[in-house]
Structures are given as C-alpha cells and as structure tokens.
Design a protein around this motif. Structure first.
Motif, PDB file in Angstrom:
ATOM      1  N   LEU A 173       0.836  -1.212   0.000  1.00  0.00           N
ATOM      2  CA  LEU A 173       0.000   0.000   0.000  1.00  0.00           C
ATOM      3  C   LEU A 173       0.868   1.258   0.000  1.00  0.00           C
ATOM      4  CD1 LEU A 173      -3.013  -0.395   2.474  1.00  0.00           C
ATOM      5  CD2 LEU A 173      -3.099   0.235   0.047  1.00  0.00           C
ATOM      6  N   ALA A 174       1.984   1.210   0.735  1.00  0.00           N
ATOM      7  CA  ALA A 174       2.895   2.361   0.763  1.00  0.00           C
ATOM      8  C   ALA A 174       3.429   2.626  -0.646  1.00  0.00           C
ATOM      9  CB  ALA A 174       4.044   2.102   1.738  1.00  0.00           C
ATOM     10  N   ALA A 175       3.718   1.554  -1.380  1.00  0.00           N
ATOM     11  CA  ALA A 175       4.198   1.711  -2.762  1.00  0.00           C
ATOM     12  C   ALA A 175       3.085   2.287  -3.635  1.00  0.00           C
ATOM     13  CB  ALA A 175       4.665   0.362  -3.307  1.00  0.00           C
ATOM     14  N   ALA A 176       1.849   1.828  -3.393  1.00  0.00           N
ATOM     15  CA  ALA A 176       0.709   2.311  -4.188  1.00  0.00           C
ATOM     16  C   ALA A 176       0.506   3.807  -3.954  1.00  0.00           C
ATOM     17  CB  ALA A 176      -0.553   1.530  -3.805  1.00  0.00           C
ATOM     18  N   ARG A 177       0.554   4.215  -2.690  1.00  0.00           N
ATOM     19  CA  ARG A 177       0.286   5.617  -2.354  1.00  0.00           C
ATOM     20  C   ARG A 177       1.373   6.539  -2.871  1.00  0.00           C
ATOM     21  NH1 ARG A 177      -1.763   3.807   3.571  1.00  0.00           N
ATOM     22  NH2 ARG A 177      -3.948   3.618   3.010  1.00  0.00           N
ATOM     23  N   SER A 178       2.599   5.999  -3.056  1.00  0.00           N
ATOM     24  CA  SER A 178       3.662   6.882  -3.529  1.00  0.00           C
ATOM     25  C   SER A 178       3.912   6.725  -5.031  1.00  0.00           C
ATOM     26  CB  SER A 178       4.935   6.687  -2.700  1.00  0.00           C
ATOM     27  OG  SER A 178       5.196   5.338  -2.559  1.00  0.00           O
ATOM     28  N   GLY A 179       2.953   6.114  -5.717  1.00  0.00           N
ATOM     29  CA  GLY A 179       2.971   6.141  -7.183  1.00  0.00           C
ATOM     30  C   GLY A 179       4.058   5.315  -7.844  1.00  0.00           C
ATOM     31  N   LYS A 180       4.414   4.199  -7.212  1.00  0.00           N
ATOM     32  CA  LYS A 180       5.465   3.364  -7.812  1.00  0.00           C
ATOM     33  C   LYS A 180       4.900   2.464  -8.910  1.00  0.00           C
ATOM     34  CE  LYS A 180       8.277   4.947  -4.756  1.00  0.00           C
ATOM     35  NZ  LYS A 180       8.918   6.222  -5.165  1.00  0.00           N
ATOM     36  N   LYS A 181       5.818   1.896  -9.685  1.00  0.00           N
ATOM     37  CA  LYS A 181       5.431   0.783 -10.552  1.00  0.00           C
ATOM     38  C   LYS A 181       5.542  -0.453  -9.657  1.00  0.00           C
ATOM     39  CE  LYS A 181       7.407   2.650 -14.815  1.00  0.00           C
ATOM     40  NZ  LYS A 181       6.319   3.008 -15.696  1.00  0.00           N
ATOM     41  N   ILE A 182       4.391  -1.073  -9.376  1.00  0.00           N
ATOM     42  CA  ILE A 182       4.375  -2.188  -8.423  1.00  0.00           C
ATOM     43  C   ILE A 182       4.353  -3.503  -9.175  1.00  0.00           C
ATOM     44  CG2 ILE A 182       3.162  -3.241  -6.472  1.00  0.00           C
ATOM     45  CD1 ILE A 182       1.816  -0.494  -6.031  1.00  0.00           C
ATOM     46  N   LEU A 183       5.389  -4.299  -8.977  1.00  0.00           N
ATOM     47  CA  LEU A 183       5.437  -5.638  -9.551  1.00  0.00           C
ATOM     48  C   LEU A 183       4.785  -6.529  -8.503  1.00  0.00           C
ATOM     49  CD1 LEU A 183       7.351  -4.054 -11.280  1.00  0.00           C
ATOM     50  CD2 LEU A 183       8.969  -5.926 -11.219  1.00  0.00           C
ATOM     51  N   LEU A 184       3.520  -6.879  -8.732  1.00  0.00           N
ATOM     52  CA  LEU A 184       2.724  -7.482  -7.669  1.00  0.00           C
ATOM     53  C   LEU A 184       2.741  -9.013  -7.728  1.00  0.00           C
ATOM     54  CD1 LEU A 184       0.903  -6.656  -5.261  1.00  0.00           C
ATOM     55  CD2 LEU A 184      -1.038  -7.059  -6.778  1.00  0.00           C
ATOM     56  N   ALA A 185       3.520  -9.607  -6.807  1.00  0.00           N
ATOM     57  CA  ALA A 185       3.490 -11.071  -6.638  1.00  0.00           C
ATOM     58  C   ALA A 185       2.588 -11.431  -5.462  1.00  0.00           C
ATOM     59  CB  ALA A 185       4.905 -11.597  -6.393  1.00  0.00           C
ATOM     60  N   ASN A 186       2.561 -10.547  -4.464  1.00  0.00           N
ATOM     61  CA  ASN A 186       1.826 -10.764  -3.207  1.00  0.00           C
ATOM     62  C   ASN A 186       0.305 -10.697  -3.429  1.00  0.00           C
ATOM     63  OD1 ASN A 186       1.270  -8.731  -0.284  1.00  0.00           O
ATOM     64  ND2 ASN A 186       1.290 -10.944  -0.379  1.00  0.00           N
ATOM     65  N   LYS A 187      -0.244 -11.823  -3.941  1.00  0.00           N
ATOM     66  CA  LYS A 187      -1.677 -11.837  -4.288  1.00  0.00           C
ATOM     67  C   LYS A 187      -2.558 -11.625  -3.076  1.00  0.00           C
ATOM     68  CE  LYS A 187      -0.601 -16.058  -5.515  1.00  0.00           C
ATOM     69  NZ  LYS A 187      -0.573 -17.118  -6.483  1.00  0.00           N
ATOM     70  N   GLU A 188      -2.057 -12.024  -1.862  1.00  0.00           N
ATOM     71  CA  GLU A 188      -2.891 -11.893  -0.666  1.00  0.00           C
ATOM     72  C   GLU A 188      -3.260 -10.432  -0.406  1.00  0.00           C
ATOM     73  OE1 GLU A 188       0.016 -13.531  -0.804  1.00  0.00           O
ATOM     74  OE2 GLU A 188      -0.177 -15.553   0.054  1.00  0.00           O
ATOM     75  N   ALA A 189      -2.401  -9.478  -0.803  1.00  0.00           N
ATOM     76  CA  ALA A 189      -2.717  -8.055  -0.603  1.00  0.00           C
ATOM     77  C   ALA A 189      -4.015  -7.701  -1.329  1.00  0.00           C
ATOM     78  CB  ALA A 189      -1.565  -7.188  -1.103  1.00  0.00           C
ATOM     79  N   LEU A 190      -4.174  -8.219  -2.546  1.00  0.00           N
ATOM     80  CA  LEU A 190      -5.397  -7.932  -3.318  1.00  0.00           C
ATOM     81  C   LEU A 190      -6.591  -8.701  -2.792  1.00  0.00           C
ATOM     82  CD1 LEU A 190      -4.553  -7.754  -7.127  1.00  0.00           C
ATOM     83  CD2 LEU A 190      -5.309  -5.929  -5.616  1.00  0.00           C
ATOM     84  N   VAL A 191      -6.346  -9.919  -2.287  1.00  0.00           N
ATOM     85  CA  VAL A 191      -7.457 -10.717  -1.762  1.00  0.00           C
ATOM     86  C   VAL A 191      -8.016 -10.054  -0.502  1.00  0.00           C
ATOM     87  CG1 VAL A 191      -8.079 -12.954  -0.749  1.00  0.00           C
ATOM     88  CG2 VAL A 191      -6.603 -12.857  -2.772  1.00  0.00           C
ATOM     89  N   VAL A 192      -7.123  -9.566   0.360  1.00  0.00           N
ATOM     90  CA  VAL A 192      -7.551  -8.949   1.617  1.00  0.00           C
ATOM     91  C   VAL A 192      -8.182  -7.573   1.359  1.00  0.00           C
ATOM     92  CG1 VAL A 192      -6.741  -8.018   3.832  1.00  0.00           C
ATOM     93  CG2 VAL A 192      -5.808 -10.165   2.968  1.00  0.00           C
ATOM     94  N   ALA A 193      -7.580  -6.799   0.471  1.00  0.00           N
ATOM     95  CA  ALA A 193      -7.950  -5.375   0.379  1.00  0.00           C
ATOM     96  C   ALA A 193      -8.044  -4.905  -1.063  1.00  0.00           C
ATOM     97  CB  ALA A 193      -6.912  -4.550   1.143  1.00  0.00           C
ATOM     98  N   GLY A 194      -8.671  -5.722  -1.927  1.00  0.00           N
ATOM     99  CA  GLY A 194      -8.706  -5.401  -3.356  1.00  0.00           C
ATOM    100  C   GLY A 194      -9.207  -3.996  -3.672  1.00  0.00           C
TER     101      GLY A 194
END
Ligand code: NAD
Ligand code: MG
Length: 392
Positions: free
Chosen positions: A111-132
């Motif tokens: 989420l910190a990466a999302a809020r600071s506008g990074k290019k997020i290479l998302l492997a951590n699928k649980e982040a989306l499952v918990v808080a899509g």
C-alpha cells in the motif's frame, strides 16, 4: 539507472527477481532489500548487491544483521519493522517495487508503494485478496501502476488489448481462462488426500515455490486466490473468470474474445519470465529462462476442476461472490490453517474445513477502510486459531 526495492528478497520470487536484475546491471540499481528473519540470506544478498537499505521485519533479526554488516565493514543502513518496509517501498529514488512478501503481511508495504505512485510488480496476491477495493483505489489515487507477476495474471495481461482498462465488454473480452496445474494431488481421491504430508504437499510437479504457496497450490486455494486477484486486476466479475486444469503448466493463462479467438501465453514454468516482462514492459529483456521446446512438450491437456475434492477453490469463488470482507476472512483463515498443517497440526483435508467454519461464523461487512480490514483479519485469525486448537 532504474531504482528497485525488492520486498521479500530472500524468498522464492525475491531470489528469481535478483537473478533477473543481476543480468541487467546497466539498467537497474537495487536500492533496498527486505526479509523477515533470514539474517544469513539477507546478509549474503547485501554483500552481493550493495543496496542503500536492508530491512528486516523482525527487530531482533535487524539487530543481528546490523552487527554482521558492521563486523564485515559493509556500510548499509538497516531498518526494521513494518515502518522500515513502508519507508523503502516509498523512497523517491525507487521506481519499481517488487511486492514479494508472502501473506497479508505484505499488504501495508504494498500500500505504501501504491500511495507513492510506484510501478508495483505485484506477486503478493494476498494483498489484493484482503484489500482489493482499497488497494486498487489507493494505486489509482497515488498514480501507481500495477504489473502482475503471478504467472497467470502476467499471461492474461500479455493477452489483453492495451486498452483493457476501458472495460472488458468494451474491448471484446468474453472470458479470462486461468490455467492450473492441479498441484501434486490432482489425481488423488478424498480419502487419499486425508493422509498427505507437508513435504508431499510442497513437492510441486512443475513449480519451485515457497512453502505456503506450495500448500495453497496443493489445496487449489492458490487458484481460488488467483480468481479473486483476477477480478480486481482486470475489473471483472468472478463468473467471467474460469479455471482450466492444464497439468503441463506450459500455457500460463488465456483470454477469450467475443469473436471466438483465444489468445494464450506459453513458456517454460519459470517465474523469471513474468518478472523480466514486468521489469521491462513495454520492452523485452532477457530473463535466463530456457526457450520453450514444443517438441519436448509434445502435448497439452485440459480438464475441468473438481470442486468437491478441492473445496478451497469453491470457498474462494463463494467469498468473492459474497464480496465485502469475505475474501479477507477466507485469506486469514487459510494462512492460519496452512501454518498449522505445515507444523504437523491439522490434516490436509482439514484446511478447507477450518476456513469453511470461520466463514460460517463471521459475517461479511464493509471492506473500504484499512482499519476495518486489519480488524477483520485479526478477528478471523483468532477464530481460526481457536478452531485449529480444538482439532489438534
Ligand atoms: P517465500 O516464502 O519463498 O518468501 C517470502 C518472503 O517474504 C521472504 O523474503 C520472507 O522473509 C518474507 N516475509 C515472510 N513473512 C514476512 C513478514 N511477516 N514480514 C515481512 N516479510 C516477510 O514466498 P514466495 O513463494 O516467494 O511467495 C511470495 C509471494 O509471491 C506470495 O504472495 C505468493 O503467493 C506469490 N507468488 C509466488 C510464486 C512463486 O513461484 N513462488 C508465484 C506466484 C505468486
Ligand atoms: Mg500463479
């Protein structure tokens, strides 16, 4: 030089990421590496990649890493805790953040990466499952770009038209077909599944992965989590996402179009392909992956998934259809149940039973705010721990 933070650098995805980065030293600079408790692993990576920051989530491990680096005369700033992870995910000098922490523990740094506008290479699928909903909203507000690393979603991304954000109906996409190897127990009966051991569950036929995701693959919860992940990444309903068993793991997923076309992405099962794809997109760079030899593959098989033997897949579909906090409850119960199975606690077939009980006992609520989601995650974990305790 493009600055990169690798969250979870000592894990299976983290190691594959560093392998790809090391092949392109004039393109990428490693700014930060992070791990939980693996001091030896992170120390070795620090010596090799000389990042500016090394973060250990565990405080005691951070102290030990600092000492080891000081003794070796290596000057790297060591941080600790979730704050340390969030800090290196949001640094100005960082363009790419590889989110490869396992489980819901990866949510706050991602989420910190999302809020600071990074290019997020998302492997951590649980982040989306918990808080899509929250994660997609924060990424959009922060101007972040999400590039899927999960091989299926990376394949779907490659098969989608560039303007898929306009809506799947608008661009003529009728279905997303997620392929699944079926894991090591694809052909076992329910009775046989009762007696399988953690080591058997972690011996995946095609992929070499961390232990949690290996068990998820064996229960097919991994595919369930991926259905939920696909709904968020491609802004679609679960009914449009179909699971296709494909034991060879050569087709990594497909997109079906209204005109009858089906586009597929193929390759050897090696995570360095999606990692290199996301790191270079829209360009292409080498990844170290062996070219696919179709004559060696010779044949491709497809089967329908069995929702009775693999109840976790059914539970995941039900959770995303229920919506709200149901997927967060599912994920928390799964993390607790899998940890117990790996420690020799509950039986393999009890994993889905524990998740089912937790989902039955807690009702799904609003899932828009972080505080609500973290509270639900905690409550679901507590309940799952209790149910597990009563069984072992
Ligand atoms: P892993 O267990 O091999 O590595 C996990 C990493 O996260 C390690 O660096 C570990 O130190 C760190 N970590 C663990 N708990 C932590 C915590 N509480 N706080 C901070 N850091 C912590 O896992 P993996 O197989 O590399 O999977 C990572 C993520 O990528 C998972 O979400 C998984 O579902 C996803 N994924 C993995 C693969 C694969 O091939 N391994 C494929 C697709 C998606
Ligand atoms: Mg996957």
């Amino acid at each position: 030089m493009i600055g990169v933070t690798v969250l979870g650098s000592t894990g299976s995805i983290g190691i594959s990421t560093l392998d790809v980065l090391a092949r392109h030293p004039d393109r990428f600079q490693v700014i930060a590496l992070t791990a939980n408790k693996d001091v030896d692993g992170l120390f070795d990576q620090c010596k090799r990649f000389m990042p500016q920051f090394a973060v250990m989530a565990d405080e005691a491990s951070a102290t030990r890493l600092s000492q080891r680096l000081r003794d070796a005369g290596i000057k790297i700033e060591v941080l600790s805790g979730v704050e340390g992870l969030e800090y290196v995910a949001a640094l100005d000098s960082v363009v790419y953040v590889m989110a490869a922490i396992v489980g819901a523990a990866g949510l706050l740094p991602a989420l910190a990466a999302a809020r600071s506008g990074k290019k997020i290479l998302l492997a951590n699928k649980e982040a989306l499952v918990v808080a899509g909903a929250l994660f997609m909203r924060e990424a959009s507000l922060g101007g972040a770009e999400i590039l899927p690393i999960d091989s299926e979603h990376n394949a779907v991304f490659q098969c989608m038209p560039a303007n898929f954000n306009q809506g799947l109906d608008q661009v003529g996409v009728s279905q997303i077909l997620l392929t699944a190897s079926g894991g090591p127990f694809r052909q076992l009966t329910l009775d046989q599944l009762k007696g399988v051991t953690p080591d058997q569950a972690c011996a995946h036929p095609n992929w070499d992965m961390g232990r949690k995701i290996s068990v998820d693959s064996a229960t097919m919860m991994n595919k369930g989590l991926e259905v939920i992940e696909a709904c968020w990444l491609f802004d679609t309903e679960p009914d449009r996402v179909k699971v296709v068993l494909h034991p060879q793991s050569v087709i990594h997923s497909m997109v079906a179009y209204t005109d009858g076309s089906v586009l597929a992405q193929l390759g050897n099962p090696d995570m360095r392909t999606p990692i290199a794809h996301a790191l270079a997109w829209p360009e292409r760079i080498t990844s170290g992956v062996k070219p696919l030899n179709l004559f060696e593959v010779a044949r491709l098989d497809f089967e329908e998934p069995d929702f009775t033997r693999f109840a976790c897949l059914r539970l995941a579909y039900e959770a995303i259809k229920t919506g709200g906090t149901a997927p967060a409850i599912l994920n928390a119960a799964n993390e607790v149940a899998v940890a117990s199975f790996l420690e020799g606690g509950i039986a393999f077939t009890e994993i889905s039973e524990v998740i089912d009980s937790v989902l039955d006992s807690l009702s799904s609520g609003q899932a828009d705010e972080l505080d609500q989601l973290l509270a639900v995650d905690l409550e679901s974990r507590r309940l799952a721990e209790q149910i597990v305790q009563n069984r072992v």
